[in-house]
Design an enzyme around this catalytic site. Sequence first.
Site, short mmCIF file in Angstrom:
data_model
loop_
_atom_site.label_atom_id
_atom_site.label_comp_id
_atom_site.label_asym_id
_atom_site.label_seq_id
_atom_site.Cartn_x
_atom_site.Cartn_y
_atom_site.Cartn_z
CG HIS A 259 -1.94 1.21 1.29
ND1 HIS A 259 -3.14 1.25 1.02
CD2 HIS A 259 -1.53 2.39 1.90
CE1 HIS A 259 -3.63 2.42 1.21
NE2 HIS A 259 -2.85 3.42 1.60
CD GLU A 260 1.56 3.71 3.69
OE1 GLU A 260 1.74 4.49 3.23
OE2 GLU A 260 0.35 3.22 4.40
CG HIS A 263 0.28 6.22 -0.71
ND1 HIS A 263 -0.62 6.90 -1.28
CD2 HIS A 263 -0.23 5.45 0.48
CE1 HIS A 263 -1.90 6.94 -0.48
NE2 HIS A 263 -1.57 6.15 0.48
CD GLU A 289 -6.08 5.48 0.57
OE1 GLU A 289 -4.96 6.05 0.56
OE2 GLU A 289 -6.07 4.57 1.20
#
Lengths: 498, 498
Positions: A259-260, A263, A289
Amino acid sequence: MKQIYEQFKKEINAYKYALWLMGWDDETEAPKASKAYRTEQLEVLYTLVYKLEMDEKRLAAIDQLAKENLTGPFKREIELEKKGIDQLRKIPQAEYIAYQVLISKSSQIWAEAKKNSDFEAFLPTLEEIIVFQKKLIKYLETDTLKGYDVLLDMYEENMGIKEYDEFFKVLNEKLVPFVLKTAKVKQKFPSVLLKGSFNIEKQKQFNHRLADILSYDLKKGVIKESVHPFTSGVVSVDTRVTTAYREDLIDAAIFSTIHEMGHGIYEQQVNPEFDGSILSGGVSMGIHESQSRLFENMIGRSKAFWDTYYPALQQIFAKELKKVTAEQFHLYVNRVKRDFIRIEADELTYSLHIMIRYEIEKALFNGKLQPKDLPKTWNKLYKKYLGLTVKNDAFGVLQDIHWSIGSFGYFPTYALGSAYAAQIYDVMNQEIDVEQCIKNNDIRKINRWLREHIHQYGKLKTPKEIILNATNKPFDPNYYVDYLVKKYTTIFKAYEVN
Amino acid sequence: MKQIYEQFKKEINAYKYALWLMGWDDETEAPKASKAYRTEQLEVLYTLVYKLEMDEKRLAAIDQLAKENLTGPFKREIELEKKGIDQLRKIPQAEYIAYQVLISKSSQIWAEAKKNSDFEAFLPTLEEIIVFQKKLIKYLETDTLKGYDVLLDMYEENMGIKEYDEFFKVLNEKLVPFVLKTAKVKQKFPSVLLKGSFNIEKQKQFNHRLADILSYDLKKGVIKESVHPFTSGVVSVDTRVTTAYREDLIDAAIFSTIHEMGHGIYEQQVNPEFDGSILSGGVSMGIHESQSRLFENMIGRSKAFWDTYYPALQQIFAKELKKVTAEQFHLYVNRVKRDFIRIEADELTYSLHIMIRYEIEKALFNGKLQPKDLPKTWNKLYKKYLGLTVKNDAFGVLQDIHWSIGSFGYFPTYALGSAYAAQIYDVMNQEIDVEQCIKNNDIRKINRWLREHIHQYGKLKTPKEIILNATNKPFDPNYYVDYLVKKYTTIFKAYEVN
C-alpha cells in the site's frame, strides 16, 4: 516578479524540506525524551516559514503573476499558489496560530483518551477543533463553495456533498446488499494462518523483496518501521515509506508495505522537473489513495500475484507454510470480516467504514449532530451498515486520529481512491495485460503505464482531469462496485467448490 | 540586550536542530538520489542561519553583554559566543562562503581519489583547502596565538604546539621503546576468532544489550547503522550513535558501539538546563574522546568486563564460541598489530598514528612540508614509527577524511583524549572501585561519577579546568603511558604463561 517569487520559493522549500524531515524523524526514530525540545524548534521554524509565505512582497508577486498571461506548468503553479494564499489571507493570523497550537497538542489528548476508551476526556478538545473548523468554513466560503463542501474540496478538488452523495448512493444500493447477501458464506483457512506465529526477521526478508518486485526505487526512497505505516515525501527523489510488523499476522506488513509503496511509486514518478515546486507530489488524497489501493488490492491481492510470488514466501516460512497452497493463501489474503476497525478492514467492507464517517461529518457540519452525541451516532451506524455492536469507544468513535488533528473532509477520499482505482485498472487492463505483467515479474510495465497516464503530472492537472485523461471518462463509481462484486463472487464461489 | 540575544538564539537553535538532523539523515538513511536536492536545501539554510548569526543587532547585543558584569553560566555562554563572533568577524564573508562551497564538494573528491588510490587527483583540492587554512590562521592570529596553534586551539582550548610537543615527547620516549621491545611477543588466538563468520543479526542482539549494560539512555538516544560509526547530538535529550557491523570481525561493532556510546553518555549527562545554548554538548574534542576511549578501552576491553559479559556473548554465538574462554576472548580484543589504518589500530599503537599526523600538520603549517610531498613524508614516518612500508596511498595518506574537510588541528585530540582518559580513570578508580562496578553490572555508578566530575558541566568549564577539577592535577601524559605499559605488560605476560 518571477524573480522575487522564485527567491521566496527557494527559501520556503528549504524550510519545508527540514520540517518534513523533522516530522519523518519524529514518527520513526527520534528518541521519546527529545519530543518537547523538537516541538519548540518546529514551532519556531513553522513561524518563520509562515512569515515568509505571507510576506507582502511574495503575496504581491503572486497576485501580479496570476494576472499575467502565463502558460505551461508555471501557469498551474501560480494558480495553485494563488488559491493557497487567497485562502490563507482570509484566516485571521492569530486564530490560525492558536489553532496550530491546539492541533499540536490534541493528538496526544486523543491518544490518551483512546487508550482509556474515554470519549469524555477528548470531547472538549474535539469541540474546540470543530468550532475552529466551522469558523474556517465561514472564512473560506465562496459563491460556489459552502459549508462542509469547503472542507471536502481541500482534500479533493471539485468533490462536494453532491458528488459524494451520488457516490455513496451507488455503494448503498449495490454494495451493501451484496455484503449482506454474502455475509453467510463460510470462509475457511488453514489454521496455521489463523493461529500461527511468523518470525519478524523472516517477514522482513520477504518485505524487502517487495521493493524489487514493485519497482519501488530505493535510490529515491527508504523503507522503515513506524507504529502506523505511512508514506512521506517532498520531492520525487525523496519519498519514504514505513511498514509495521505483526508476529501473529503473516500478511499485515506485506499489504501495508505494498500500500505505502503504491503511494511512494506515485510520488517517485512525478516529473522530476517539478521537484521543489508546488506541482511535485500527488495531486489529491483521492488520486493518491487510488494508487496505493491499486497496488495493494488489485495487484497485491490478485491471484496472479500469489501464483507468482507465493513460492518465495513459502520458501522463507518453509515450516509454517508447508501445507498451505498458493490458492489457499490467495483466499486468506482476501478474507472478509465485518469488523470494528477501519484500518484492519478488508477490501469489500472498507468503504462502508468510510460511508459511516462521511455521514457523521456531514451531520456535524450541517448542525444535525452535536459532538457530544458522536459515540451514540457512531454506534448506531455501525449497527446499521455492518451489523456490529460497538463495545467501547476505543474500538469505536475514538479509533481514528483524523478528527483529533482537524482532518475533516479527508475520510471520503479513502473510499473515492478505491473507486478511482477500479476505473483506472479497467482501462489500464485494456491497454496492457496486467495479470500477464505480474506473472512475467514485469510490474515495471504497469508502473510505466501509470507514470505516463497519471504519475508524471503531479499537480499539473486536477483530479478530475487526471481521471478523464487516464480513463477517457468522468469518474463513475459503478466500476468500483462492479469490480468488487465480480471479484468477491469468484472468491466466495471458491469456498463452495472446496 | 539579553532579550535580543535570546530571540536570535531561539531562531538559530531551530535552524541548527534542522541542519543537524539533515546531516544525521544524510549519513544514515537518506536515499542516494536525493543528495543533490538536499544539498541545495542545506545551502539555503546555512546561508540563512549565517545571516542570523552575523546580524548586526545580534553582534551588538553580544558585544554589549560581554562588557556587562555577568555571573554564572550565562557569563561563560557570552564569553564563548563573543569568542565565536570575534573570530567570524575577522574572516571576510565572501571567502568564508567560497570555502564552505569548496568543503561541501571536497570530501567526494577525496573519496573518489581514495577509491582509486590516486593522490594526484586529490592534491589540487587539498592545496586549495590548505591555502584557505593558512589565510584563516592569518585572520585569526592574536598576540598569544600564532600559526598552527590557531588551528589546534579550535579543537582544544589552550593546547598548542608547545603542549603537544611535550605530550608526544613522553610518548616518544616511553611508549615507542615499549612498542618496539614487545613487537616480538607472539600472540595466539583461537582460529575461529580469526577466520570465523559472525552472523550480523546475532551481533545485533549483543550490541543492543550494550545500551543497557552501559546505561546509554535510549529515551534520549538512538542506535543506528552507518558506513563509519559516529555520534551526533545537539542537546542532552537527543544524542544519537551509529555502529557498523562486519561479518568477519566479532568485536568490530562491539567496540565501535561502546566507543560511540561513551560519546553519547557524555552528551546525555550534560546539565539539561544548557539544552539550546552553546554550553550544551561536550567542551572539546579531547575531553569528548577521553570519554569514548574510557568506555571503549578501560571499561570495554577490561578483564572485568569480559568476565562479566562474555557468557552472554557466548550464548548468542553458542557454536562459534563454544571452545573460546573468557580469558582468550579478553586477550583477543586486546590484540596488538602494528598496521596501516588508524581507525583499525589497537589501543597500544593508536597514538603513534596520531603522532605521525601531528608531525605532518606541524610541518605543513610552518612551511617545511609542501602538500605535494605528503605521500613521501607519510610513508617515511610510518616506516620510522611503526616499521611499516605503505603499499599505496589508499592505505596511506588518503585513509582519513579529515583533511578533505579542512579539519587540521583535530587529530592530536584523539591521542590527547586517550591520555586524559588514563588520568581520569586513575582518580576515579581511587574513589570508586571501577572493576567492582563492572562486575556488579553497575556501570551506572561509573556514569554518575563521570556526570558529577565531568559531564554535567558541558562547556561551562574549559578542558583545562575540567581536568583540574576532576583529577586535582593539570594534565600529565605519564598517566597514559604508565597505564599502557602496565596493561600490556600483563597482557603480553599471559602469552608467555600459556
